[in-house]
Enzyme design. Structure first.
Site, PDB file in Angstrom:
ATOM      1  CB  SER A 127      -6.859  -7.770  19.595  1.00 47.69           C
ATOM      2  OG  SER A 127      -6.397  -8.741  20.475  1.00 47.69           O
TER       3      SER A 127
ATOM      4  CG  ASP B 142      -0.906 -11.257  15.514  1.00 50.00           C
ATOM      5  OD1 ASP B 142      -0.584 -11.808  16.583  1.00 50.00           O
ATOM      6  OD2 ASP B 142      -1.996 -10.673  15.358  1.00 50.00           O
TER       7      ASP B 142
ATOM      8  CG  HIS C  82      -1.689  -9.091  18.754  1.00 50.73           C
ATOM      9  ND1 HIS C  82      -2.631  -9.621  17.899  1.00 50.73           N
ATOM     10  CD2 HIS C  82      -2.402  -8.554  19.783  1.00 50.73           C
ATOM     11  CE1 HIS C  82      -3.846  -9.426  18.394  1.00 50.73           C
ATOM     12  NE2 HIS C  82      -3.731  -8.776  19.530  1.00 50.73           N
TER      13      HIS C  82
END
Lengths: 379, 379
Positions: free
Chosen positions: A157, A323, A356
């Site tokens: 991320s 995601d 995610h």
């Protein structure tokens, strides 16, 4: 008294602190006179100093990525599934460094630290930071640890953005970059979600313009809402459906606004409330801003391949099918730019239902692919 | 002074009010002693009373669906693209009824109305309503207007749920149901977004437990945040990207938390602030609860086909490819259940980039398909 940590755990770890006395110039034009960074290390640095790996954390992360701080700590570090002896980031091979970013709220200098100029907490006076600023502050940490070049810089991320930026800012100092569940910049929708989270905090009367510490208060409601919104974007619709469905908390509906009717409501409220007691509101704002601002291709009129032209590192890019915060399409933008720039890139798209959050979870094919890439790194 | 409305507009319309003196029993076990509904009509009821169409509105909608309230009203009703002479809901053929739902804040009895028992606004004491309750209140409106059977009941989003519920609660009173961008029930993610919106309102100190009117205040921040979250879910990621991208408000970044850096931020803040001045917070809570609770298949252990077994209406179900609030898959659940129940159903999946909001917009294939279905209805 013997402590029984799992055999593939790095075991007991003790955070360390380094102080940096030289001012750090920031992208905003401001600077920090001095600062400290808290970090942990796992494994041993080899004689050639060629086996060091840097872990960059995401929005609400910190330095405690693996192992345990005490024998009775209930949960290990946040990426313990991936760091340890025999794990993808194998501490039998690598010397792993994991820090709390500047601006954080887990021991590194940040908004809740004392501003030496005023003797009070920085609060809202703490400068806004960018991914580039973080990378510069991390380079000084590398200097202090005697690490000239990282075998790999790794992150998921927002951490993946830092890993990528390392290869741009310090091409000679990174041999491999592993960018997981990441993106080369935020989309308008990503920014929009961040803006909702920020407004929740900024409009909380207990935020006091960012100087809530001096008032002895916490913008609890704002942080709670910010975290609730965040959590929705970390999970896939399917994952949420599987986890909660339309499960009811009790047998009958209450027909009011305050009762918790569905399990997903109590999950979100719990997550939000728990977060609001442990995370700093100014740090949250700062992290979302760093995300919003990150756009390395902007320097080349949006041409990411040009931005990556000088990169020397090999890349491993990993994404997850469900995601929707940073979808596989966003990872493919990075892969395509690297390919256009004729760089060495390996891309792994993992079929996983967790959204995610998958980047934090033990998923067989992800572990295998990640492991396989790390094993091929020469140290 | 001549007023110049577009030739395909229903022109000047005047809202009307009907008062219902008989108590309405509600799903919650409570009841409303009496209530009023505000509504508009377009077109003429034919002698056979066989050409009446009911429009059901979505979360923040109201009775003003088409035409103009005055010569200088800048914008027509919210569904003016679809209602009028020659439009899909052709007022040369149909007599169209559009109401503000019970619990609303645009003229029908709702939380901001005076509670006859106390002489003060209901506020949080207004009963929580369900889709089923609305349909019953609408049936009384039909009775009062002398409409035994609707040629069609039509709605988008939450309005589609009402249209579907009409065919279940009053199978003899609906010949056609048009359910657009809808779903047979909310997913856990849908509920989660509603919960964030509710918590934003409930935790706003100016909400005063729902009795803010008596305090002369409005939970402006809570409503603003609720609307911002909502807006993100109404637009597709692509639509947002196309509309705003990463466009900056000014040439240089401000590196602070308060400035608006990106266009999408100012759009959201504007939408949120504008909404907070015109919508009632208790109505917003009530609407999200009605959405959460709707689950007609629950009465048959989740078997929607069984729930629809007694339906007499023909269905037209319409969805939009980029709608991620109620995706095409959710519409297909309705279609599949109708098919399993051997009902007559026509399904139209429209390729449109606008996300959930597409149902409000003039999109050629949507207009054509919708028109074509409406033209085939016998009156």
């Amino acid at each position: 008294m013997p402590t029984a940590f799992p055999h593939d755990s790095v075991g007991l770890v003790t955070p360390q602190v380094l102080h940096f006395a030289e001012p750090l110039a920031l992208a905003s034009g401001r600077s920090l006179a001095d600062y400290q960074l808290v970090y942990e290390t796992y494994g041993q640095l080899n004689a050639a100093r060629s086996n060091a790996v840097l872990i960059c954390h995401a929005l609400s992360g910190h330095h405690h990525a693996a192992g345990y701080h005490s024998a009775d700590e209930r949960k290990p570090g946040w990426w313990d599934s991936y760091i340890g002896p025999g794990k993808p980031i194998d501490t039998n091979k690598f010397f792993v460094v994991s820090l709390n970013n500047l601006g954080g709220c887990n021991g590194s200098t940040g908004p809740s630290s004392i501003n030496p100029a005023t003797g009070k907490p920085f609060g809202a006076d703490f400068p806004v930071l960018t991914v580039e600023d973080w990378v510069h502050s991390q380079a000084r940490l590398a200097d202090a640890l005697g690490i000239e070049q990282w075998a790999a810089v790794i992150g998921g991320s927002l951490g993946g953005m830092q890993a990528m930026q390392w290869t741009i800012s310090y091409p000679e100092r990174v041999r491999h970059c592993v960018a997981i569940a990441s993106a080369p910049k935020l989309s308008a929708q990503n920014i929009a979600f961040n803006e909702v989270a920020r407004q929740a905090i900024l409009t909380d009367p207990q935020f006091h313009g960012g100087h809530f510490q001096e008032q002895g208060e916490i913008p609890k409601r704002g942080l709670m809402l910010a975290r609730m919104v965040g959590h929705i974007t970390y999970l896939s619709d399917d994952a949420m459906g599987e986890k909660f469905g339309r499960g009811l908390k009790s047998d009958k509906l209450n027909y009011d606004f305050h009762s918790v009717e569905f399990q997903v409501e109590s999950y979100l409220r719990y997550q939000g409330e728990e977060f609001s007691t442990r995370f700093d509101a100014n740090t949250y704002l700062l992290m979302t801003k760093a995300l919003d601002y990150y756009d390395p291709a902007a320097a080349h009129h949006g041409d990411l391949a040009k931005t990556l032209a000088g990169v020397k590192a090999d890349f491993c890019v990993i994404s997850f099918t469900t995601d929707w915060r940073f979808s596989p399409a966003r990872s493919r933008e990075i892969v395509d730019a690297l390919t256009a720039a004729r760089k060495n890139v390996c891309y792994l798209e993992i079929d996983a239902p967790q959204g995610h959050d998958a980047f934090l979870m033990p998923i067989a094919r992800y572990q295998q692919g990640f492991s396989s890439y790390m094993q091929r790194i020469k140290v």
